[in-house]
Structures are given as C-alpha cells and as structure tokens.
Design a protein around this motif. Structure first.
Motif, mmCIF file in Angstrom:
data_model
loop_
_atom_site.group_PDB
_atom_site.id
_atom_site.type_symbol
_atom_site.label_atom_id
_atom_site.label_comp_id
_atom_site.label_asym_id
_atom_site.label_seq_id
_atom_site.Cartn_x
_atom_site.Cartn_y
_atom_site.Cartn_z
ATOM 1 N N LEU A 5 0.826 -1.209 0.000
ATOM 2 C CA LEU A 5 0.000 0.000 0.000
ATOM 3 C C LEU A 5 0.861 1.260 0.000
ATOM 4 O O LEU A 5 0.499 2.272 -0.613
ATOM 5 N N ALA A 6 2.005 1.203 0.673
ATOM 6 C CA ALA A 6 2.934 2.333 0.609
ATOM 7 C C ALA A 6 3.463 2.507 -0.808
ATOM 8 O O ALA A 6 3.613 3.633 -1.301
ATOM 9 N N GLU A 7 3.736 1.399 -1.472
ATOM 10 C CA GLU A 7 4.198 1.467 -2.864
ATOM 11 C C GLU A 7 3.120 2.019 -3.789
ATOM 12 O O GLU A 7 3.425 2.530 -4.868
ATOM 13 N N GLN A 8 1.853 1.911 -3.368
ATOM 14 C CA GLN A 8 0.746 2.466 -4.138
ATOM 15 C C GLN A 8 0.532 3.949 -3.837
ATOM 16 O O GLN A 8 -0.420 4.549 -4.335
ATOM 17 N N GLY A 9 1.391 4.530 -3.014
ATOM 18 C CA GLY A 9 1.332 5.961 -2.752
ATOM 19 C C GLY A 9 0.636 6.360 -1.472
ATOM 20 O O GLY A 9 0.363 7.552 -1.260
ATOM 21 N N MET A 10 0.367 5.394 -0.575
ATOM 22 C CA MET A 10 -0.316 5.703 0.669
ATOM 23 C C MET A 10 0.671 5.793 1.826
ATOM 24 O O MET A 10 1.660 5.047 1.885
ATOM 25 N N ASN A 11 0.395 6.706 2.770
ATOM 26 C CA ASN A 11 1.054 6.642 4.066
ATOM 27 C C ASN A 11 0.425 5.494 4.841
ATOM 28 O O ASN A 11 -0.744 5.154 4.632
ATOM 29 N N VAL A 12 1.186 4.881 5.744
ATOM 30 C CA VAL A 12 0.664 3.701 6.426
ATOM 31 C C VAL A 12 0.820 3.803 7.942
ATOM 32 O O VAL A 12 1.808 4.337 8.451
ATOM 33 N N VAL A 13 -0.190 3.279 8.626
ATOM 34 C CA VAL A 13 -0.133 3.072 10.071
ATOM 35 C C VAL A 13 0.046 1.581 10.288
ATOM 36 O O VAL A 13 -0.766 0.776 9.816
ATOM 37 N N ILE A 14 1.119 1.190 10.954
ATOM 38 C CA ILE A 14 1.366 -0.225 11.201
ATOM 39 C C ILE A 14 1.199 -0.497 12.688
ATOM 40 O O ILE A 14 1.677 0.255 13.529
ATOM 41 N N MET A 15 0.526 -1.606 12.991
ATOM 42 C CA MET A 15 0.163 -1.899 14.374
ATOM 43 C C MET A 15 0.512 -3.343 14.712
ATOM 44 O O MET A 15 0.210 -4.259 13.952
ATOM 45 N N SER A 16 1.154 -3.520 15.853
ATOM 46 C CA SER A 16 1.476 -4.838 16.373
ATOM 47 C C SER A 16 1.954 -4.644 17.812
ATOM 48 O O SER A 16 1.940 -3.532 18.317
ATOM 49 N N ARG A 17 2.402 -5.727 18.435
ATOM 50 C CA ARG A 17 2.751 -5.603 19.856
ATOM 51 C C ARG A 17 4.244 -5.451 20.126
ATOM 52 O O ARG A 17 4.653 -5.205 21.267
ATOM 53 N N THR A 18 5.092 -5.602 19.098
ATOM 54 C CA THR A 18 6.530 -5.553 19.310
ATOM 55 C C THR A 18 7.107 -4.284 18.707
ATOM 56 O O THR A 18 7.247 -4.173 17.488
ATOM 57 N N LYS A 19 7.462 -3.328 19.552
ATOM 58 C CA LYS A 19 7.912 -2.017 19.071
ATOM 59 C C LYS A 19 9.199 -2.105 18.255
ATOM 60 O O LYS A 19 9.325 -1.456 17.204
ATOM 61 N N MET A 20 10.135 -2.910 18.693
ATOM 62 C CA MET A 20 11.404 -2.993 17.987
ATOM 63 C C MET A 20 11.199 -3.468 16.546
ATOM 64 O O MET A 20 11.778 -2.910 15.603
ATOM 65 N N THR A 21 10.359 -4.463 16.366
ATOM 66 C CA THR A 21 10.103 -4.988 15.027
ATOM 67 C C THR A 21 9.336 -3.979 14.190
ATOM 68 O O THR A 21 9.631 -3.777 13.000
ATOM 69 N N LEU A 22 8.345 -3.335 14.793
ATOM 70 C CA LEU A 22 7.575 -2.320 14.073
ATOM 71 C C LEU A 22 8.461 -1.167 13.622
ATOM 72 O O LEU A 22 8.333 -0.671 12.492
ATOM 73 N N ASP A 23 9.349 -0.717 14.483
ATOM 74 C CA ASP A 23 10.251 0.381 14.125
ATOM 75 C C ASP A 23 11.139 -0.007 12.944
ATOM 76 O O ASP A 23 11.418 0.814 12.056
ATOM 77 N N LYS A 24 11.584 -1.259 12.920
ATOM 78 C CA LYS A 24 12.412 -1.740 11.820
ATOM 79 C C LYS A 24 11.622 -1.749 10.513
ATOM 80 O O LYS A 24 12.119 -1.308 9.471
ATOM 81 N N VAL A 25 10.379 -2.251 10.580
ATOM 82 C CA VAL A 25 9.524 -2.283 9.393
ATOM 83 C C VAL A 25 9.229 -0.862 8.914
ATOM 84 O O VAL A 25 9.267 -0.569 7.711
ATOM 85 N N ALA A 26 8.939 0.028 9.862
ATOM 86 C CA ALA A 26 8.644 1.419 9.509
ATOM 87 C C ALA A 26 9.821 2.059 8.784
ATOM 88 O O ALA A 26 9.647 2.782 7.792
#
Length: 318
Positions: A68-89
């Motif tokens: 969805l980001a590649e389609q031009g959207m900003n994204v909100v990503i949600m999960s329980r592990t902050k370290m992993t989410l920060d890496k994905v972000a």
C-alpha cells in the motif's frame, strides 16, 4: 399432460444450463483478474491518504503495508513488538518515501481501542487491513487438550474477532462520510468447512468471513469495498515458515495476487491456487474428512513437518 411435462423438463434443463453457465463465467473471470477487475495506478491512494494495517510487523500484514505504501499511501502499522515495528517502519519509509506511523498494541488484551481511536481520529484513512490473528497451536489438537483453555479462548476471541469488529467501528464512519474506502479482513481457507483439531481458530475465522460479507451488503452502495480474504497456506510464523511451493505461497506473492482481486466481490481466496484448494476441499465429503484416520493423519503430518524444520541446520550470516 405430455406437452406440460415436456415444457417443464425443457424449462428445467434450460434453467440448469443457464445457472451453471453463469457460474462458469464467474469462475473464468477469476482466472484473469487484471482484465475483469482492473485497477488504476491511483486506485488505493484515491481512497484516502492513509492505510491502516494490523499485525504488520511480519508476514502478510508486513507485505500489505509495503504494497500500500508502494501504491502511494502513508501507512499506520500496528502490532505488539515495538522494535520490530520500528524496523519495518524504517524499511517502508526508506523504500517508498511514504510516512509511517507506529502504534504498539497487544490485541489479545481487553481495553486497547480507546488509545487507538485517539491516535487515528485526525487521519484521512482510505484503506483498513484487519490482518492480525492468532492460532492457538500450529500442531492440530482437540479443543480440551489446551493446557490453559480459558486464556486461549479469551486471547483468540479478542485477537481474531473483537479486534476486527472494533477497528471497523473506528474507521468505517469516516469512509461512510467520504463515500469511499476499502476494508480487507483476513480470514482463512480452513474456515471453508467445519475443521476439527483447529476448531476454535476456524470458528473465529468464519466469523470474520460472515461479518465481512454482511458489512459489504450494508455499505457497498456507499462506495465502500469490504472483502474477506481467505488464504490457505502462506509461509509465515503461524505455519512455521514452511517452504514455499505451488500452494504454500510467500507473503509477498500472496499479497500481490490478493490485491488484484480487490474488486472481485465480498470474498476471495486471494490467489488462483488457493481458489482451487477451496474447490477441492468442498468436493470431499465431510464424513471422510472428519474420520479419526484423517484427523490423526493430519496431526502426524504437521508434527513431522515441525520436526523436520527443527532438525534443519541453521546457517548464520557473518
């Protein structure tokens, strides 16, 4: 009387031909999604500025966030592990140059949605992907064999059922006001039939499917697409990262395929091979699938696959 009988059976035969002809036509449409369900390059970004993806730290959710980001959207990503989410972000931001907002949340808990609603209330959300889910055990087991059954019931219902409904409650009003939006709810192919040894998980996913189909009927005339996606095998942590093959798809391949079917109706399998698996599953009588021989064979097969994975050598990068 003879003429009436001839008329009746001729009419009945014509109706059967028309019915199955229509089903065949609908089936052939699924073979060519790009032709029958075309999407413009700006389709997703035209729905709104932001996409929200739950369970986005890995697997299918992570790939939806990237796509969805590649389609031009900003994204909100949600999960329980902050370290992993920060890496994905960071990966999404560096790759696509889109904004990424991280919300750390454990969806198995009870009272988490007030904070989520507060953090999302000023965003123009055009796409919601309800992907987060949990399976009590990769290895098949009977309902009462769970060591902490009460907690398992609570966690599965909170994560697989309650989260999807509450996220729709939070985000759907904005889509209704703008008369556009896309909601994708990830169910499961095994919910296609009553599935012993995964009874709680399969039941939670059939709720996802029926809820999605009901919402689609309620809001399709308001310009909102709501779809249940029901995959079978996708190589994620939930299935022990099994080796990919013709039916066990890589998350990226599955997500790419599933997005091509976004305009194909209230339910899709997300890929052609999984559609054939669904058809095959429906052709086998439940009396055969539910025999003790089949159930025990399923358990032994999964245990063997898990053992093979555990015994495989691990190669570490320098």
């Amino acid at each position: 009387m003879k003429s009436f009988t001839e008329w009746f059976f001729t009419t009945l035969g014509a109706a059967v031909v028309i019915y199955y002809g229509a089903k065949l036509l609908l089936f052939t449409r699924m073979l060519y999604p790009k032709r029958w369900f075309p999407l413009t390059k700006s389709f997703f970004s035209s729905m709104g500025e932001w996409a929200v993806v739950t369970g986005a730290s890995e697997g299918i959710g992570r790939q939806y966030a990237f796509a969805l980001a590649e389609q031009g959207m900003n994204v909100v990503i949600m999960s329980r592990t902050k370290m992993t989410l920060d890496k994905v972000a960071k990966e999404i931001s560096e790759t696509t140059r889109r904004l990424v907002k991280v919300i750390v949340v454990d969806f198995t808990k009870d009272d988490v949605f007030a904070d989520i609603e507060e953090q999302l209330k000023y965003l123009d959300i055009g796409v919601l992907v309800n992907n987060v889910g949990m399976m009590p055990s990769v290895v098949p087991r009977r309902f009462l064999e769970d060591e902490d059954l009460d907690q398992t019931i609570k966690r599965v219902i909170n994560c697989n059922v309650k989260t999807m409904v509450k996220m729709c409650k939070i985000i759907l009003p904005g889509m209704e006001n703008r008369r556009k939006g896309v909601i994708v709810n990830i169910a499961s192919g095994i919910a296609s039939i009553p599935f012993p040894m995964y009874s709680l998980y399969a039941a939670s996913k059939i709720f996802v499917e029926r809820f999605s189909q009901g919402l689609y009927a309620e809001y399709k005339d308001k310009g909102i697409i709501i779809q249940a996606v029901t995959p079978f095998g996708v190589s994620t942590r939930m299935v022990g990262y099994q080796q990919t093959n013709a039916t066990m798809l890589a998350p990226q391949d599955f997500v790419t395929s599933s997005l091509q079917y976004i305009r194909a109706g209230d339910k899709t399998y997300g890929s052609l091979c999984h559609m054939f698996l669904g058809w095959l599953l429906h052709t086998i009588p439940l009396k055969i699938l539910h025999t003790e021989f089949m159930l025990q064979g399923l358990k032994e097969y999964v245990e063997r696959k898990q053992a093979e994975k555990s015994s495989s050598p691990v190669v570490k990068e320098a």
